[in-house]
Design a protein around this motif. Structure first.
Motif, PDB file in Angstrom:
ATOM      1  N   LYS A 166      58.017 -53.743   4.329  1.00 53.47           N
ATOM      2  CA  LYS A 166      57.577 -52.406   3.904  1.00 53.47           C
ATOM      3  C   LYS A 166      58.637 -51.739   3.029  1.00 53.47           C
ATOM      4  O   LYS A 166      58.314 -51.039   2.069  1.00 53.47           O
ATOM      5  N   PRO A 187      48.532 -45.294   3.216  1.00 47.48           N
ATOM      6  CA  PRO A 187      48.841 -44.157   2.355  1.00 47.48           C
ATOM      7  C   PRO A 187      47.986 -42.938   2.697  1.00 47.48           C
ATOM      8  O   PRO A 187      46.803 -43.054   2.994  1.00 47.48           O
ATOM      9  N   ARG A 216      65.048 -45.264   0.886  1.00 53.73           N
ATOM     10  CA  ARG A 216      64.057 -46.176   0.291  1.00 53.73           C
ATOM     11  C   ARG A 216      64.662 -47.062  -0.802  1.00 53.73           C
ATOM     12  O   ARG A 216      64.213 -48.174  -1.015  1.00 53.73           O
ATOM     13  N   ALA A 224      57.915 -48.719  -5.128  1.00 51.32           N
ATOM     14  CA  ALA A 224      57.200 -47.447  -5.338  1.00 51.32           C
ATOM     15  C   ALA A 224      58.138 -46.377  -5.894  1.00 51.32           C
ATOM     16  O   ALA A 224      57.692 -45.447  -6.582  1.00 51.32           O
ATOM     17  N   SER A 260      54.367 -41.306  -1.569  1.00 47.90           N
ATOM     18  CA  SER A 260      54.912 -40.019  -1.101  1.00 47.90           C
ATOM     19  C   SER A 260      56.145 -39.600  -1.903  1.00 47.90           C
ATOM     20  O   SER A 260      56.389 -38.405  -2.091  1.00 47.90           O
ATOM     21  N   SER A 278      48.955 -42.998  -5.483  1.00 46.38           N
ATOM     22  CA  SER A 278      50.294 -42.419  -5.561  1.00 46.38           C
ATOM     23  C   SER A 278      51.161 -42.939  -4.417  1.00 46.38           C
ATOM     24  O   SER A 278      50.797 -43.877  -3.713  1.00 46.38           O
ATOM     25  N   ASN A 290      58.285 -49.980  -0.623  1.00 42.51           N
ATOM     26  CA  ASN A 290      58.741 -48.615  -0.922  1.00 42.51           C
ATOM     27  C   ASN A 290      59.777 -48.587  -2.042  1.00 42.51           C
ATOM     28  O   ASN A 290      59.801 -47.646  -2.850  1.00 42.51           O
TER      29      ASN A 290
END
Ligand SMILES: NC(=O)C1=CN([C@@H]2O[C@H](COP(=O)(O)OP(=O)(O)OC[C@H]3O[C@@H](n4cnc5c(N)ncnc54)[C@H](OP(=O)(O)O)[C@@H]3O)[C@@H](O)[C@H]2O)C=CC1
Ligand SMILES: CC(C)(CO)C(=O)C(=O)O
Length: 306
Positions: free
Chosen positions: A188, A136, A273, A195, A257, A255, A192
């Motif tokens: 990954k 990150p 994503r 996230a 992106s 955080s 994401n």
């Protein structure tokens, strides 16, 4: 002057460029610069230099950031593309200007569709190599970039990826060439996808410690896992719980992106994503009601109307 005593990577130094000098582009540029291989910078906003804050280190990469693709820039041997996926089409003039047959483009973007998205914008004879970006990095109010993890990339094992790894060899960025890249890229992507819930709530990693929110995240990740299996990823069934546990263990202010974009009122990378899960689920006849709801909410948050 270059002499016989210098290491081979120095003797054979490649022309390296970075398109998109934001959080990830600045990190990679700074690591290259620190190792004595300063890349040429290409972007949208003119800047005289880039600054990375990495613990006690403050690495300043000399610019300028060039902003005119029509100014006939020198072709690159290795080009890192680090614009958001939503900005790839707008950055296409840079790809056309900087690539020639033999150039390798390393796509530093999230998702599992980097090759399909970037290849239409590069000339024949240019190889496009996706990278999983594990670390990150966040832009700060003063314009500097804060690195918040160990720099690490995974690329699919190939001769072109070896050329990228060679350029990064003397840097602090760890580069792995993976035989089963698909599995790692999906690992990954699941991270994401979860996230994305931060962008919906407008909250940072601390939100994952709420029990009700943790349950939702886990159910969502189980849908994502089913799609990953249909796409050929060999992820084990404990991955959803492991991803949730990792978010819960992050500093509460960590955080992502996509939340940074939400906070700045920019378009969100919801398609690559989160939307990708529902899109591919349909192809495999997999029922993903949670993913579908999250995708609709993120799409509306990003693109409106209203
Ligand atoms: N940040 C992170 O922690 C991580 C990000 N990623 C992924 O990496 C990718 C890049 O993300 P991130 O670095 O955060 O993004 P940023 O928004 O920080 O950086 C994007 C950069 O691209 C520039 N840019 C925009 N349009 C153009 C254009 N037309 N031509 C040239 N440059 C342009 C932007 O310029 P301007 O300054 O004008 O906005 C900015 O400097 C994304 O896919 C993201 O999902 C992956 C892992 C971690
Ligand atoms: C921080 C990290 C690694 C996980 O969400 C990321 O990929 C991003 O912010 O885009």
């Amino acid at each position: 002057m270059v002499t016989e005593q210098q290491p081979s990577s120095f003797r054979e130094r490649k022309r390296v460029g970075v398109v998109g000098p934001g959080a990830i582009g600045t990190t990679v540029s700074a690591l290259l610069h620190e190792a004595g291989n300063t890349p040429t910078l290409y972007g949208r906003t003119p800047r005289t230099e880039l600054t990375l804050i990495d613990g006690d280190r403050r690495i300043v990469v000399p610019g300028p950031v060039r902003t005119d693709p029509a100014a006939q820039p020198e072709k690159a041997d290795v080009l890192f593309l680090a614009v958001k996926a939503t900005q790839t089409a707008a950055a296409a003039p840079w790809l056309r200007a900087l690539c020639a047959p033999g150039t390798v483009v390393c796509v530093l973007q999230n998702g599992v569709e980097q090759i399909a998205a970037v290849r239409p914008h590069v000339p024949e004879g240019v190889e496009v190599v996706p990278a999983v970006v594990w670390f990150p990095a966040q832009s700060q109010e003063d314009g500097t970039i804060l690195l918040r993890g160990e720099p690490r990339l995974t690329l699919p094992a190939s001769p072109e990826a070896e050329r990228i790894a060679d350029v990064l060899r003397d840097t602090r960025c760890q580069v792995e060439l993976a035989g089963d890249f698909t599995t790692l890229a999906w690992r990954k992507l699941l991270q994401n996808a979860a996230a994305g819930l931060m962008a919906l709530t407008g909250r940072r990693a601390g939100v994952f410690t709420r029990p009700d929110f943790a349950d939702l995240t886990l159910d969502y990740l189980k849908e994502c896992l089913a799609v990953s299996h249909a796409e050929g990823a060999a992820l084990s069934d404990d991955v959803p719980a492991a991803i949730l546990a990792r978010f819960q263990a992050f500093p509460a202010d960590m955080s992502t992106s996509i939340l940074t974009d939400r906070e700045a009122g920019r378009p969100l990378e919801w398609g690559i994503r989160n939307g990708v899960i529902s899109r591919l689920a349909r192809r495999h006849d997999i029922h993903t009601p949670i993913s579908d709801a999250i995708t609709a909410l993120l799409a509306a948050t990003s693109d409106g109307p209203g």
